[in-house]
Design an enzyme around this catalytic site. Sequence first.
Site, short mmCIF file in Angstrom:
data_model
loop_
_atom_site.label_atom_id
_atom_site.label_comp_id
_atom_site.label_asym_id
_atom_site.label_seq_id
_atom_site.Cartn_x
_atom_site.Cartn_y
_atom_site.Cartn_z
N LYS A 42 -7.11 -4.92 -3.10
CA LYS A 42 -7.88 -5.44 -1.96
C LYS A 42 -8.78 -4.34 -1.43
CE LYS A 42 -4.10 -4.26 1.14
NZ LYS A 42 -4.80 -3.21 1.90
N ASP A 63 -4.55 -0.79 -1.92
CA ASP A 63 -5.85 -0.59 -1.29
C ASP A 63 -6.76 0.04 -2.35
OD1 ASP A 63 -6.85 -1.04 1.41
OD2 ASP A 63 -7.03 1.13 1.67
N HIS A 94 -10.72 0.84 -2.88
CA HIS A 94 -12.09 0.86 -2.38
C HIS A 94 -13.05 1.52 -3.38
CE1 HIS A 94 -10.51 -0.34 1.46
NE2 HIS A 94 -9.90 0.81 1.71
N HIS A 138 -10.58 7.15 1.44
CA HIS A 138 -9.21 7.02 0.93
C HIS A 138 -9.14 5.93 -0.13
CE1 HIS A 138 -9.53 3.81 3.92
NE2 HIS A 138 -8.62 3.18 3.21
N CYS A 188 -2.09 -2.56 7.60
CA CYS A 188 -2.01 -3.51 6.48
C CYS A 188 -0.73 -4.34 6.49
CB CYS A 188 -2.23 -2.78 5.17
SG CYS A 188 -3.95 -2.21 5.03
N ASP A 213 0.79 -1.24 0.00
CA ASP A 213 0.00 0.00 0.00
C ASP A 213 0.82 1.29 0.00
OD1 ASP A 213 -1.95 -1.95 0.25
OD2 ASP A 213 -2.88 -1.13 2.03
N HIS A 247 -17.41 3.12 0.44
CA HIS A 247 -16.99 1.87 1.10
C HIS A 247 -17.37 1.89 2.58
CE1 HIS A 247 -14.02 -1.17 2.64
NE2 HIS A 247 -14.46 -1.78 1.57
C1 VGL Z 1 -4.71 0.86 5.59
C2 VGL Z 1 -6.30 1.80 6.93
C3 VGL Z 1 -7.25 1.67 5.94
C4 VGL Z 1 -3.28 0.43 5.43
C5 VGL Z 1 -5.64 0.70 4.58
O1 VGL Z 1 -2.81 0.33 4.27
O2 VGL Z 1 -2.61 0.20 6.46
N1 VGL Z 1 -5.05 1.39 6.76
N2 VGL Z 1 -6.91 1.11 4.77
ZN ZN Z 2 -8.36 1.14 3.20
#
Ligand code: VGL
Ligand code: ZN
Length: 198
Positions: free
Chosen positions: A106, A47, A49, A82, A151, A9, A53
């Site tokens: 994901k 990430d 979404h 995000h 993550c 990510d 979401h």
């Molecule tokens: C993440 C919060 C929400 C991450 C992803 O990549 O750690 N944290 N979505």
């Molecule tokens: Zn996320």
Amino acid sequence: MAQALIVVDVQNDFCPGGALAVPGGDEIAAPINAMMDDYDAVILTQDWHPAGHSSFASSHAGKAPFETIGMPYGPQVLWPDHCVQGTNGAAFHPDLRTDGDLIIRKGFRAAIDSYSGFFENDQITPTGLEGYLRSRGITRLTLVGLATDFCVAFTALDAARLGFEVKVELSACRAIDLNGSLQAALSQMEAAGVAFRS
Ligand code: VGL
Ligand code: ZN
């Protein structure tokens, strides 16, 4: 015994100026790039979404970002909007090399979040990453990226549970650190047999 680098990510929304900025998130792109040539495979997670979401606070009346709610699959932290599919915030940081072997997206199901690169937050819906790694004969993983305590940690814990040998290179990770989440994540990873390099 092939080994893979899993880059978690490293996206604009998790870097300074982004919607869910992780302090220093942009600093890790160059060291991650430098690591890539040392592995048999490089896998990036993204990430990804849909708008609206269920992990977004804006999808829940009266809720603010960083509050926790109960979801059918367990507690869920609510985040600012995000990494919405196709936006600049969801794009990889421009300094990151993206010439890896596989990109795993994901968090694309509206009703469930996915921190881990292996399973969604219900812990049972797979992303397909395990099968990819096994069919390539990869048994050893090094994890880097964002965020250490969400993550990266969830991916490391799932990988350890699945029997991979897991290292987290902490110098190429940065944390959100929400109410002690970094220390908790480090303890859980250590207890699961995850090795740290820094
Ligand atoms: C993440 C919060 C929400 C991450 C992803 O990549 O750690 N944290 N979505
Ligand atoms: Zn996320």
